[in-house]
Design an enzyme around this catalytic site. Structure first.
Site, short mmCIF file in Angstrom:
data_model
loop_
_atom_site.label_atom_id
_atom_site.label_comp_id
_atom_site.label_asym_id
_atom_site.label_seq_id
_atom_site.Cartn_x
_atom_site.Cartn_y
_atom_site.Cartn_z
N TYR A 82 0.76 -1.22 0.05
CA TYR A 82 0.01 0.08 0.09
C TYR A 82 1.07 1.23 0.16
CZ TYR A 82 -3.19 3.57 1.64
OH TYR A 82 -4.02 4.50 1.86
N GLU A 141 -2.96 7.65 -4.13
CA GLU A 141 -3.06 6.53 -3.32
C GLU A 141 -3.00 5.45 -4.49
OE1 GLU A 141 -5.91 5.13 0.10
OE2 GLU A 141 -6.86 4.58 -1.60
#
Lengths: 295, 390
Positions: free
Chosen positions: B113, B201
């Site tokens: 992530y 992101e």
């Protein structure tokens, strides 16, 4: 007494030749504030406010000619960050930026820049400051306030006016009212102002008005618990606000703090702040708290 | 402003970030051709069909399907294109899928992530990585925050290479994968900075079995206040992803958010607007909307505000709460009287005007022939509007 602005404050207005800048410069002047000059690059030499107030090309020039220690900014968003830094570079001690809509990346730079100066920034995107019967550096309607001993700190504009109005209705005046703005990056946080009000000899109580989002109210609550003796009355707007439609997770994981109104209210109560559930009870709550202190 | 995955990937690719490649299609009849193009151009024999909506949680909602061959990709595309996709971020009403992406399918070894956003506490940008890519990262943050590594960026310096190395070492990487990751983190920050993003992101950033580090997905939100300096990004706006009434309100510089209740609210200032909704709820009512009309409250503003509030048929009463600071209440009252008389309203309206010339304003409202209920305090206004809902 008061905090940050008083009858001795001398201000300049950056963006004074714009419609908002000139209107509010006049309002501040009429309230009794000392508007020494204005700044609009390229328009130096003009006079505004019925020919009484000189316009300068730069903050440095304006400061050296007028001796101003405060600046009020109405510069449009694309140029506002630069205007704040220019004021700091000129040695202005207190900069109040009214401008709404400054890009966040610009504000990251401004915040870092100010860290290397002794300038205090209020805002941006805020109504500014008002010390009743002395001076206003901002856009709050002066007539709603009354001189007294309650300090007001608020993220919001018209909700601040509502709170001030309620205080006046129950017979309480204010030492200074500060609208700090609700943007993600602001120059002066609640905690900084709580410290100033705690030290101010003529402030007996503080009203703290927050909103959903961010964790400033949580930090403020913990500051009250650890450092304040004066009563603090708090309200958080947004108990019924819908959860923002989000995209991704980064916003939620950057801070683990619960940013909801209910979580903030709970933490504030835990830290000894007198939290009112209803925005209509701010004035009454301050009155009863002060009454119980016999001040 | 949110942008779609395919737009975010294009943006990242322009900064040199390796992305999972694919093509966008919005018509069923073009799907087959696009699959063929993806197969030839990217040498793909297996595909992923991905719904292009702004909300997250697409996979769990059935909007992302692995397809082991062309026939299955075609079938999945037909299911997803045009479907109403409900995820935990769309709300119950879901979001119509108007575009899909057909991408190459990668052989994934592991997932990370990566996100960049503003940390409001430090007023600095922060780059965050975690080995727990692909799963519910918010749970990771809540239960095992030590698994999220953060580096704060010193303004003016950008992300330093040593910081990117710290993050990559923290992900337990080495060798060529480490080098690729450091380079990608540097490029991601540059993309974030240069495009004035609020959020960037990549979830997940993957390592393939062939040893390549690739952004499999990308979500980017751009700061609305900075759009004036990004004409190219402005063109990426997809108003189908926005609430039509909110778009309509935006045209009049009104800030409107629809809620589920039946008491419409028209207020000046966001904080007071929220406080007004809160007190309606405390009095046993249910706010139908958030509406901030800004400072002015002119006839036009009030009229447009009414139109937007009353386009919601569940509204049974309206509360106007204006604190007149610079704007005089008698002017606002005249604006309300004119707007109400021109609009022929069928629901009760409670008006509370406070501030400059509030007394004159109240007289004006009471003397008008309109069935307006006036209130002095915020408390009285809330009581009256809740009572007016039948």
């Amino acid at each position: 007494m008061s905090i940050l602005v008083n009858k001795d404050s001398k201000m300049i207005v950056q963006g004074i030749t714009g419609s908002e800048g000139s209107f509010h410069a006049e309002q501040c002047h009429e309230y009794g504030g000392n508007v020494g000059g204005g700044v609009t690059p390229g328009k130096g030499g003009q006079k505004v406010l019925n020919g009484q107030v000189p316009v300068f090309n730069s903050c440095l020039e304006a400061r050296s000619e007028t001796g101003a220690n405060e600046s009020l900014i109405f510069v449009p968003p694309p140029f506002a960050a630069d205007a704040i830094m220019e004021a700091a570079d000129a040695g202005i001690e207190l900069v109040v930026c009214i401008t709404e809509g400054i890009p966040i990346h610009d504000m990251v730079s401004v915040y870092a820049y100010l860290g290397h100066t002794s300038t205090r920034l209020i805002g941006p995107n805020c109504p500014g400051l008002l010390t009743p019967d002395e001076a206003k550096v901002g856009i709050m309607p002066g007539f709603i306030a009354k001189k007294g001993t309650v300090g007001v700190i608020s993220k919001s504009g018209t909700l601040t006016y509502e709170a001030v109005h309620q205080l006046v209705n129950v017979g309480l005046g204010q030492s200074t009212c500060v609208g700090i703005g609700g943007d993600p990056i602001i120059g002066t946080k609640m905690t900084d102002l709580l410290a100033l009000f705690e030290e101010d000899s003529e402030t007996n109580a503080v009203v703290l008005i927050g909103e959903i989002g961010g964790s400033m109210e949580i930090e403020a609550a913990q500051y009250v618990r650890d450092h304040m003796k004066k009563p603090v009355i708090g309200f958080i707007a947004g108990l019924t606000a819908p959860k923002g439609r989000r995209m991704g997770h980064a916003g939620a994981i950057v801070s683990n703090a619960d940013e909801s109104a209910s979580a903030k209210m709970a933490e504030m109560s835990k830290c000894g702040i007198h939290v009112v559930d209803s925005p209509a009870e701010i004035g009454d709550s301050v009155k009863s708290n002060l009454a119980s202190l016999h001040v | 402003m949110n942008i779609h995955e395919y737009q975010a990937k294009d943006l990242l690719a322009s900064f040199g970030v390796p992305i999972q490649r694919g093509k966008v299609v919005d018509k069923i009849e073009d799907v087959e051709t696009v699959i063929d193009e993806v197969a030839t151009e990217y040498e793909a024999s297996q595909f992923v069909v991905k719904a292009q909506i702004h909300a997250g949680g697409r996979g769990k909602g059935g909007g992302v399907k692995f397809s082991s061959n062309k026939a299955s990709a075609l079938e999945n595309a037909k299911t997803i294109l045009g479907m109403n996709l409900v995820t935990h971020q769309t709300g119950d009403s879901g979001q119509a899928v108007r575009k899909i992406m057909i991408t190459e399918a990668l052989d994934i070894e592991s997932e990370f992530y990566v996100a960049i956003t503003l940390d409001r506490v430090t007023s600095r940008h922060v780059v965050m990585v975690s080995t727990e890519g692909g799963v519910d990262i918010e749970e990771v943050a809540a239960n095992t925050p030590e698994k999220i590594l953060k580096e704060w960026v010193v303004p003016g310096f950008g992300l330093n290479v040593f910081q990117a190395r710290k993050l990559a070492y923290g992900l337990q990487l080495d060798g060529d994968i480490f080098k690729q990751t450091v380079s990608i983190l540097m490029k991601l920050f540059k993309a974030y900075e240069k495009s004035d993003a609020n959020i960037l992101e990549v979830n997940p950033l993957v390592i393939t079995k062939q040893g390549k580090v690739i952004a499999l997905d990308a979500k980017i939100n751009i700061d609305d206040n900075a759009l004036y300096r990004h004409k190219d990004i402005q063109e990426m706006r997809d108003i189908h992803e926005e609430d039509p009434m909110e778009v309509e309100a935006g045209k009049y510089n009104l800030n409107y958010i629809k809620l589920d209740g039946n008491v419409g609210c028209m207020v000046n200032g966001a904080g007071l607007a929220m406080a007004t909704m809160d007190i309606i709820k405390l009095k046993g009512g249910d706010p139908a909307n958030f509406l901030d009309v800004g400072g002015g409250a002119s006839v036009e503003t009030v009229k447009n505000g009414f139109r937007i509030i009353l386009s919601d048929s569940s509204v049974k009463a309206v509360l106007i709460n204006i604190f007149g600071g610079i704007v005089r209440c008698d002017r606002v009252a005249n604006g309300i009287i004119q707007a109400v008389s021109e609009l022929d309203l069928s629901v009760p309206v409670v008006v509370r005007l406070e501030g400059t010339n509030a007394d004159i304003a109240k007289d004006l409202l009471n003397q008008s022939d309109l069935k307006l209920l006036t209130a002095g305090s915020l408390e009285e206004a809330a009581d009256k509007v809740v009572a007016a809902v039948v």
